[in-house]
Design an enzyme around this catalytic site. Structure first.
Site, PDB file in Angstrom:
ATOM      1  N   ASP A 337      -4.146 -43.844 -51.988  1.00 14.88           N
ATOM      2  CA  ASP A 337      -3.049 -42.930 -51.688  1.00 14.88           C
ATOM      3  C   ASP A 337      -2.115 -43.613 -50.696  1.00 14.88           C
ATOM      4  OD1 ASP A 337      -1.594 -40.499 -51.528  1.00 14.88           O
ATOM      5  OD2 ASP A 337      -2.683 -39.966 -49.714  1.00 14.88           O
ATOM      6  N   LYS A 491      19.590 -38.490 -55.736  1.00 14.56           N
ATOM      7  CA  LYS A 491      19.220 -39.402 -54.640  1.00 14.56           C
ATOM      8  C   LYS A 491      20.151 -39.259 -53.437  1.00 14.56           C
ATOM      9  CE  LYS A 491      17.132 -42.954 -57.610  1.00 14.56           C
ATOM     10  NZ  LYS A 491      17.265 -42.195 -58.862  1.00 14.56           N
ATOM     11  N   ARG A 539      13.349 -47.635 -44.334  1.00  9.36           N
ATOM     12  CA  ARG A 539      13.887 -46.721 -45.347  1.00  9.36           C
ATOM     13  C   ARG A 539      15.343 -46.432 -44.955  1.00  9.36           C
ATOM     14  NH1 ARG A 539       8.875 -42.458 -45.726  1.00  9.36           N
ATOM     15  NH2 ARG A 539      10.237 -41.425 -47.210  1.00  9.36           N
ATOM     16  N   THR A 540      16.272 -46.822 -45.810  1.00  6.08           N
ATOM     17  CA  THR A 540      17.695 -46.773 -45.462  1.00  6.08           C
ATOM     18  C   THR A 540      18.368 -45.541 -46.036  1.00  6.08           C
ATOM     19  OG1 THR A 540      18.233 -48.122 -47.397  1.00  6.08           O
ATOM     20  CG2 THR A 540      17.840 -49.281 -45.325  1.00  6.08           C
ATOM     21  N   THR A 619       0.852 -42.186 -55.506  1.00  7.60           N
ATOM     22  CA  THR A 619       1.405 -41.279 -54.503  1.00  7.60           C
ATOM     23  C   THR A 619       2.251 -40.204 -55.167  1.00  7.60           C
ATOM     24  OG1 THR A 619       2.854 -41.157 -52.556  1.00  7.60           O
ATOM     25  CG2 THR A 619       3.354 -42.845 -54.181  1.00  7.60           C
ATOM     26  N   GLY A 620       2.337 -39.079 -54.515  1.00  9.54           N
ATOM     27  CA  GLY A 620       3.202 -38.008 -54.976  1.00  9.54           C
ATOM     28  C   GLY A 620       4.600 -38.102 -54.420  1.00  9.54           C
ATOM     29  N   ASP A 727      -6.870 -39.327 -48.353  1.00  5.07           N
ATOM     30  CA  ASP A 727      -7.172 -38.476 -47.198  1.00  5.07           C
ATOM     31  C   ASP A 727      -6.810 -37.014 -47.399  1.00  5.07           C
ATOM     32  OD1 ASP A 727      -4.289 -38.449 -45.076  1.00  5.07           O
ATOM     33  OD2 ASP A 727      -4.375 -38.988 -47.178  1.00  5.07           O
TER      34      ASP A 727
END
Length: 989
Positions: A337, A491, A539-540, A619-620, A727
């Protein structure tokens, strides 16, 4: 545990009346079809079938030889002519095996029951009414962000009369999708009736947490119909690959036992009651089937689990399933994950770029000084005024203000008394110290926290307005005119606000660089700087604005509202209306936010890759976020190409995209859950084959069910072992489906930790868990299993030689206590001490993870190594038996004394030959077992001539036979280590 002998007819009746058999019932020779009528009592013939009640995991692992052993023993005891030796020599080992296995499994079951009871007994508070609330869905999609949920409009102001209204809810049937919901709410006691649509924003799924506020809801789905249960697979009993391999070898041993028995009878010439003699030989050679192997392996697994939990280098590690520690040493695929496993899900603002100047964490004080010194809201320039180059200070003001306004963050103030949140809003504390932020994305919270740190604070927000506070304490109020939320397709997100003091209307927008590049005005730095930030693992987001006149906004609002009321192509018309605004926006700034990785994630992933383990991230989260984390964690190396699988919706698109992907070599794959589902529907085998060739795979927007499906695909299309680590509750299905499941106890609760086979506290601990404990567990169990089989084969060889010399008589060589003591008292401790053996030190195993790669080939336990041990057993068994027969003088009892003593000494020496690193307990076990045997000779008058075993001839004959049986093997081992040393010996030297 109980055993019953029943005839075929009785068994068929039991097959029809399964309630009598209860659970975990296994039978041999059951008729394929049940007859209509069966006698109620009595045994009609001697065609016995066995019903054994044994633990489920034990049966799955060793069902073949356990039932055959029981069948042979039962026949030999219930048919007097087949009885050989004392009854306890057969029943005692089997009873001990079953007892040990049942106790171990019972301990696991009791622990699991207590954990479940503890979690299921938690108390919940009664909720009160509020119009809107936030929930946390980490147990469903793995994300710890907070999602805004709104009550149905006509019920928001009914706190007292909510239970007296007459209304009903129509809901869709239960389904897996956690991101959509369709329903209707109808109130019948109103005139006219009120009809409102229900969507995902009106629902609270089970297993989510109300993060802020309180709520009263109508329960629609319960039990097995809830999304959390539908997305969770049922647990299964996991069987290790080593156990399956040993089971296959046991079948080969049984075949050898039968063949050897047939050969003995054939050499007799099939004379006399040959069928009875055949069964007697089968019983005599039953020690070929290593019934004690189950006990040794179970006790070894318990020892491995204890070593893991006591390892100070991985504190807090818990072994929740004690049946598969060897699986940790043979993993090829690790499915992990992202949120909470690789990352901490804590966003930190790292960089602000204005085009000509860039600010990092060490220069944020400059931004703060600009905000403090200058007014936060400079007057808007008149359209007729000439354009002048803005100062750095004014550009900073505009950028910080845009970041503070363009978001979906809500400040929350909750006062607490004795740890409990107050229900009344009048008593809430609105001070800065009591303020927390809620949003559907942790990125947005990080941005708002940063604007607060530089002086512009979000202090209040509701559905129609928001307020900012300046460093001087001034409150700036803004009316929210429109909000365009973020979607994975667009986006980007936007907001239109009117400043209360000036009346200025401004359209702010932020989004990914790929979406914003064509929207903002021309510039020559955006693409380059976005690339630089991405390479730093940030992360831009691109932030821009556009000033609107009152006429421009009114025109847009009319077109936008008309589009929202449209019946046909509503979404397309709404998008077209919004796109009319998204032209020539003024580029304000570029922001960089870092999602902090868990401690030592990068070196741990590198360690796993060097060990030959392929890592897939499931991953979600969004595609852009998942790609960014894959780069920052070095799951994908910096110079490695990434193929982003384009969205596909049908077979043709999937075919074209797969062909495009096939042309690329040595590149990582990033694919969304929707596209993955389409590919698996039409091209399952082709997709899995291509994906398995990738050095890394990232699957984003995965549901819990899809995660488990990917695990099963790898199991079906490859012969390799899989491990899943996560987790959150959304990882439970994946963890339970994998051959080995590892849970991390973190922010998302204990659900994954409790459902896993192994529980760790940090991701970095998986390196030592696999490289050291997994590797040792596999190699030790392989050595232990083969040695126990050797122990049975050598005595069966001696029995075969003895019977051959004495005219193929089915007479036992050793009887009674000698047979029981051989496998238990005399050799048990030295053989079991192999669980302490190790070829290299833990530090060396972590330094050279390539050693782990060799284990996946299964060379420690294979038919080749098994045949080597068979040859060793045949050689030593023949030497021991022939030596005893050649060197004995007058009485046959001397043969028993000489050969059995030499056998015990040979086994002790073979243990010493097998050991690679000595432990003080091993030395103690060797001398303790030798001492026990020597001491027991004084009490074995029935089997030994005590006056003879104290003489010199006895000593030199035993020594000579033992030397001949062991010395050649020591010489061969020395030569092999000298001319063809194993890889670990090269490192240790």
């Amino acid at each position: 545990v109980c055993y019953r002998l029943v005839c075929c007819d009785c068994l068929a009746r039991c097959c029809r009346r399964k309630k009598e058999l209860k659970a975990r019932t296994v039978w041999l020779g059951a008729p394929e079809k049940c007859e209509e009528k069966y006698p109620k009592n009595g045994i009609k013939n001697q065609k016995y079938n066995i019903i054994t009640f044994v633990p489920g995991v034990l049966y799955q692992q060793f069902k073949f030889f356990l039932n055959l052993y029981f069948l042979v023993v039962a026949c030999s005891q219930f048919v007097p002519s087949l009885k050989i030796g004392y009854l306890y020599t057969y029943w005692a080992p089997l009873a001990f095996v079953l007892a040990v296995t049942m106790v171990r499994e019972a301990v696991d079951e009791v622990r699991r029951y207590r954990r479940d009871k503890e979690m299921n007994s938690q108390l919940y508070s009664k909720l009160t009414v509020r119009g809107a609330c936030f929930i946390r869905t980490d147990q469903l999609d793995g994300e710890t962000d907070w999602k805004l949920k709104v009550a149905v409009g006509c019920t928001q102001r009914l706190p007292a009369d909510l239970f007296s209204i007459k209304a009903f809810v129509y809901a869709q049937k239960p389904q897996l999708d956690i991101h959509s919901f369709e329903g209707n709410f109808t109130r019948e006691d109103a005139d006219p009736q009120i009809h409102e649509s229900l969507s995902i924003e009106n629902t609270l799924w089970a297993s989510t947490v109300v993060a802020s506020g309180t709520v009263i809801g109508v329960v629609i789905y319960t039990g097995k119909e809830t999304r959390s249960v539908l997305n969770t697979s049922s647990a299964k009993n996991k069987v290790g690959l080593l156990d399956l391999e040993l089971n296959r070898l046991t079948k080969a041993l049984f075949l050898a036992q039968v063949v050897l028995s047939i050969v003995m009878v054939a050499l007799q010439g099939f004379s006399g009651p040959w069928f009875r003699n055949l069964f007697r030989f089968v019983v005599l050679f039953s020690y070929i089937i290593p019934i004690s192997l189950r006990v040794n392996l179970d006790m070894g697994k318990a020892a491995y689990g204890w070593m893991i939990t006591k390892d100070e280098n991985i504190p807090g590690t818990v072994v929740r399933t004690s049946t598969i520690p060897e699986e940790l040493g043979r993993l090829v695929y690790l499915l992990t994950d992202k949120t909470g496993t690789l990352t901490q899900n804590e966003m930190i603002f790292k960089r602000l770029h204005l085009g000509t100047v860039s600010y990092g964490t060490d220069t944020m004080d400059e931004i703060q000084s600009h905000i403090i010194q200058c007014p936060p809201s400079p007057p808007a320039p008149q359209s007729s005024a000439p354009k002048v180059r803005k100062s750095v200070s004014s550009r900073i003001h505009e950028a910080v203000k845009a970041i503070a306004l363009c978001h979906n963050v809500t400040p929350v103030y909750e006062s607490h008394v004795n740890g409990e949140p107050e229900a009344t809003e009048a008593d809430q504390d609105f001070s800065d110290d009591n303020r927390t932020y809620q949003a559907s994305s942790p990125d947005e919270v990080a941005l708002v926290l940063w604007t607060e740190s530089v002086g512009l604070t979000l202090v209040n927000r509701d559905l129609g307005s928001l307020q900012l506070k300046t460093p001087s304490g001034q409150i700036l109020s803004f009316h929210i005119l429109q909000i365009f939320p973020f979607t994975s397709e667009s986006k980007r997100m936007g907001i239109i606000v009117r400043e209360e003091s000036t009346g200025d209307i401004t359209f702010y927008m932020k989004g990914a660089d790929v979406a914003m590049a064509s929207i903002v005005q021309y510039n020559d730095w955006l693409e380059e700087e976005c690339g630089n930030m991405a390479r730093e693992g940030l992360r831009t987001l691109v932030v821009a604005k556009k000033s609107l006149s009152e006429e421009q906004y009114q025109d847009f609002e009319n077109r936008y509202n008309q589009a929202k009321l449209s019946i046909h192509d509503r979404s397309l018309k709404v998008a077209a209306a919004v796109e009319s605004l998204e032209r020539e926006l003024e580029l304000l700034c570029l922001t960089g936010v870092e999602d902090q990785l868990q401690a030592d994630v990068r070196p741990t992933l590198e360690l796993l890759r060097n060990a030959g383990i392929k890592i897939w991230m499931l991953t979600g989260d969004k595609l852009e976020t998942a790609t960014c984390i894959a780069k920052s964690s070095h799951l994908v190396s910096r110079n490695q190409d990434i193929h982003v699988f384009k969205p596909v919706s049908n077979r043709g698109e999937a075919h074209l995209e797969l062909n495009a992907f096939r042309r690329k070599h040595d590149c990582a794959l990033v694919i969304s859950g929707d596209s993955l589902e389409v590919c698996l529907r039409y091209y399952e085998h082709e997709f899995v084959e291509l994906a398995c060739q990738c050095p890394a795979v990232v699957c984003c927007r995965c549901s819990p069910t899809q995660k488990a499906q990917i695990v099963k695909l790898l199991q079906q299309h490859t012969d390799n072992r899989t491990c899943a680590i996560g987790d959150g509750g959304n990882d439970v299905s994946m963890i339970q489906a994998a051959d080995c499941g590892i849970g991390i106890e973190g922010k998302e609760g204990k659900q994954a930790s409790l459902a896993a086979d192994f529980s760790i506290t940090q991701f970095k601990h998986i390196g030592r868990l696999l490289m050291v404990h997994g590797r040792n567990s596999y190699k030790r169990s392989a050595a232990l299993g083969q040695f126990v089989m050797h122990r049975g084969m050598i005595i069966s060889t001696m029995q075969a030689v003895f019977s051959s010399i004495f005219y193929f008589a089915s007479v036992p060589l050793y009887q009674g206590f000698l047979m029981v003591g051989y496998a238990t008292i005399y050799t048990m401790f030295p053989v079991f001490s192999l669980v302490l053996d190790q070829d290299v030190k833990p530090e060396m195993a972590l330094l050279y993870p390539e050693l782990y790669k060799d284990l996946t080939k299964g060379r420690s336990l294979s038919f080749k190594t098994f045949l080597i041990w068979v040859l060793i057993s045949v050689y030593q068994g023949g030497i021991l038996m022939y030596g005893g027969l050649v060197l004995f003088e007058s009485e046959f009892v001397h043969v028993v004394a000489i050969s059995f003593t030499a056998l015990i000494l040979t086994e002790l020496l073979m243990v010493a030959l097998t050991i690679r690193t000595w432990h003080w307990l091993m030395v103690l076990a060797e001398f303790f077992s030798l001492g026990i045997y020597l001491a027991s000779l004084a009490f074995l008058n029935e089997y030994f001539d005590l006056s003879y075993i104290t003489t010199w001839p006895f000593l030199w004959k035993v020594s000579a036979i033992t030397l001949v049986s062991c010395l050649p093997l020591y010489i061969i081992k020395y030569l092999k280590r000298k001319f063809s040393p194993p890889s670990y010996s090269k490192l240790s030297s």
